[in-house]
Motif scaffolding. Structure first.
Motif, short mmCIF file in Angstrom:
data_model
loop_
_atom_site.label_atom_id
_atom_site.label_comp_id
_atom_site.label_asym_id
_atom_site.label_seq_id
_atom_site.Cartn_x
_atom_site.Cartn_y
_atom_site.Cartn_z
N UNK A 84 -20.90 11.79 29.48
CA UNK A 84 -21.75 11.40 30.62
C UNK A 84 -22.63 10.20 30.28
N UNK A 85 -23.17 10.18 29.04
CA UNK A 85 -24.21 9.21 28.69
C UNK A 85 -23.71 8.00 27.91
N UNK A 86 -22.82 8.22 26.93
CA UNK A 86 -22.37 7.14 26.06
C UNK A 86 -20.90 7.34 25.70
N UNK A 87 -20.00 7.19 26.66
CA UNK A 87 -18.59 7.52 26.40
C UNK A 87 -18.01 6.75 25.22
N UNK A 88 -17.31 7.48 24.36
CA UNK A 88 -16.68 6.91 23.18
C UNK A 88 -15.52 7.83 22.80
N UNK A 89 -14.43 7.31 22.24
CA UNK A 89 -13.34 8.19 21.81
C UNK A 89 -13.82 9.18 20.73
N UNK A 90 -13.55 10.45 20.96
CA UNK A 90 -13.99 11.52 20.03
C UNK A 90 -12.79 12.31 19.55
N UNK A 91 -12.72 12.55 18.24
CA UNK A 91 -11.73 13.43 17.64
C UNK A 91 -12.46 14.67 17.12
N UNK A 92 -12.05 15.84 17.58
CA UNK A 92 -12.69 17.09 17.17
C UNK A 92 -12.08 17.60 15.87
N UNK A 93 -12.91 18.17 15.01
CA UNK A 93 -12.43 18.88 13.83
C UNK A 93 -12.72 20.36 14.03
N UNK A 94 -11.68 21.17 14.00
CA UNK A 94 -11.82 22.56 14.42
C UNK A 94 -11.23 23.52 13.40
N UNK A 95 -11.83 24.72 13.35
CA UNK A 95 -11.22 25.81 12.59
C UNK A 95 -10.09 26.41 13.42
N UNK A 96 -9.19 27.12 12.76
CA UNK A 96 -8.03 27.69 13.46
C UNK A 96 -8.28 29.12 13.93
N UNK A 97 -9.54 29.56 13.94
CA UNK A 97 -9.84 30.88 14.47
C UNK A 97 -9.58 30.89 15.97
N UNK A 98 -9.50 32.08 16.55
CA UNK A 98 -9.26 32.20 18.00
C UNK A 98 -10.35 31.47 18.79
N UNK A 99 -11.60 31.69 18.40
CA UNK A 99 -12.72 31.03 19.09
C UNK A 99 -12.65 29.52 18.88
N UNK A 100 -12.32 29.11 17.64
CA UNK A 100 -12.20 27.69 17.34
C UNK A 100 -11.13 27.03 18.18
N UNK A 101 -10.00 27.71 18.35
CA UNK A 101 -8.90 27.17 19.15
C UNK A 101 -9.29 27.06 20.62
N UNK A 102 -9.95 28.08 21.14
CA UNK A 102 -10.39 28.05 22.55
C UNK A 102 -11.38 26.93 22.79
N UNK A 103 -12.32 26.75 21.85
CA UNK A 103 -13.30 25.67 21.98
C UNK A 103 -12.63 24.30 21.92
N UNK A 104 -11.62 24.19 21.08
CA UNK A 104 -10.91 22.91 20.94
C UNK A 104 -10.19 22.54 22.23
N UNK A 105 -9.51 23.52 22.83
CA UNK A 105 -8.82 23.26 24.11
C UNK A 105 -9.83 22.85 25.18
N UNK A 106 -10.98 23.51 25.19
CA UNK A 106 -12.04 23.14 26.14
C UNK A 106 -12.49 21.70 25.90
N UNK A 107 -12.63 21.32 24.62
CA UNK A 107 -13.06 19.96 24.28
C UNK A 107 -12.05 18.93 24.78
N UNK A 108 -10.76 19.25 24.68
CA UNK A 108 -9.72 18.32 25.14
C UNK A 108 -9.82 18.11 26.65
N UNK A 109 -10.17 19.18 27.38
CA UNK A 109 -10.29 19.05 28.83
C UNK A 109 -11.53 18.23 29.20
N UNK A 110 -12.59 18.34 28.38
CA UNK A 110 -13.82 17.61 28.66
C UNK A 110 -13.64 16.12 28.43
N UNK A 111 -12.79 15.76 27.46
CA UNK A 111 -12.57 14.34 27.23
C UNK A 111 -12.30 13.92 25.80
#
Length: 365
Positions: A73-100
């Motif tokens: 919203x404020x300062x758009x820039x390409x972001x690469x997420x670093x995530x753990x492979x736990x179930x919660x980590x995976x769900x958060x990562x998919x959410x991050x991909x949808x956000x941008x």
């Protein structure tokens, strides 16, 4: 051309140092700063104006998801997420991909991964790729509609290439015949899939097979999220299951997906044979298996992603039966690699912005 400026965001000082060391070994990159949480990241993005941000998902004060929402919203820039492979980590990562978020890296062994070197080359490749993404593509709303762009003939005038034999449109394409939809995507795919899959009606008269380049542990979360948003059923594919109309089957991370005829039905086969062009699952493997089915017309879709996975499979599909093919346009692809390679074969029937792909699929099925 100057070096790629990178901001590293992670709550672990050890991980910040490790990632910095990996990236600065590459002469194309410069780490301009680090941040220990999302709040710190927001401040430093405005100060340092990095080209790419690597962002840990799980952090105190402000986590990676909350920070990503603010960044977009404020300062758009390409972001690469670093995530753990736990179930919660995976769900958060998919959410991050949808956000941008452009892409993600799965940490090999949790929040502090001493063996991060295993994904070093992947991290470097994804940072370079992210640095080339135009900000306008990060800001396309999932509901934003665009007019279809012109078909392959007009498109080839924009993208000059060697003259090749153009596939003649098959006049025998029959809307009433049995159909199979095969869809491949990579970088930017989760967001693109949300555009397409959520617009398909429950009554769609064909099964859908999907290869999204992702490591094991993440495709289940992707399937669950798309299923919750869609009229059709979306699930992670299982070995030996009979495929049905109105269901989308996503290849599990780490497994090739093939489709085989069994009597009057189609059955999914999963295996862990050698990666093809560095990918498992591979779009080529899925497309090539579909090319061996004689009693089905196929609709092949290739969307955003690095490389050329799916191109060889598309050629085999076209040369072995009735096929219609759709590629995502340069205008909406986060990375115009896979669609561009497919278009260059001149075997693509339609080039469409991602918002129009579902409608184009329905035109053929």
């Amino acid at each position: 051309m100057g070096k790629i400026k990178i901001l590293i965001v992670d709550d672990s000082a050890f991980m910040r140092k490790l990632i910095t060391d990996f990236l600065t070994e590459d002469s194309r990159m410069s780490v301009v700063g680090t941040a220990r949480n999302g709040q710190d990241a927001l401040k430093k993005i405005k100060e340092l104006k990095p080209d790419v941000v690597t962002m840990d998902v799980e952090m105190p004060i402000m986590d990676g998801i909350s920070a990503l929402e603010r960044i977009m919203k404020e300062s758009p820039v390409p972001v690469i997420m670093l995530s753990s492979t736990t179930k919660v980590g995976a769900e958060n990562t998919i959410q991050a991909m949808q956000i941008g978020a452009i892409d993600f890296i799965a940490k090999p062994s949790g929040a502090i991964s001493l063996d991060l070197y295993k994904v070093k080359d992947e991290l470097i490749e994804k940072v370079v790729s992210a640095s080339k993404v135009k900000l306008s593509k990060l800001l396309i709303s999932p509901m934003q509609e665009k007019k279809p762009i012109s078909n392959r003939v007009s498109y080839s005038k924009i993208e000059p290439k060697e003259e090749k034999t153009v596939k003649i449109v098959d006049s025998k394409w029959n809307p009433a015949s049995s159909k199979l939809i095969v869809l491949g995507t990579s970088t930017g795919g989760p967001r693109a899939l949300q555009h397409v899959i959520t617009k398909l009606p429950a009554s769609i008269n064909a099964p859908i097979l999907i290869v999204q380049h992702m490591p094991a542990g993440f495709t289940q979360s992707l399937a669950n999220r798309l299923n919750s948003l869609s009229e059709i059923t979306v699930k992670e594919a299982e070995d030996g299951e009979t495929i049905q109309k109105g269901i989308a089957y996503i290849a599990p991370g780490g497994y090739h997906l093939r489709v085989k005829s069994s009597g009057n039905t189609l059955v999914i086969e999963l295996d862990q044979s050698t990666p093809v062009n560095g990918h498992r699952p591979s779009v080529d493997v899925m497309f090539e298996s579909a090319s061996e089915l004689n009693n089905y017309d196929k609709l092949a879709v290739i969307m955003t992603g690095m490389g050329s996975d799916g191109t060889n499979g598309l050629i085999k599909l076209v040369n072995s039966g009735r096929v219609k093919s759709i590629a995502e346009s340069k205008e909406t692809s986060i990375v115009f690699g896979m669609p561009k390679a497919a278009i260059a074969t001149n075997y693509v029937d339609e080039v469409q912005n991602v918002e129009n792909i579902a409608q184009t699929i329905m035109k053929y099925v």
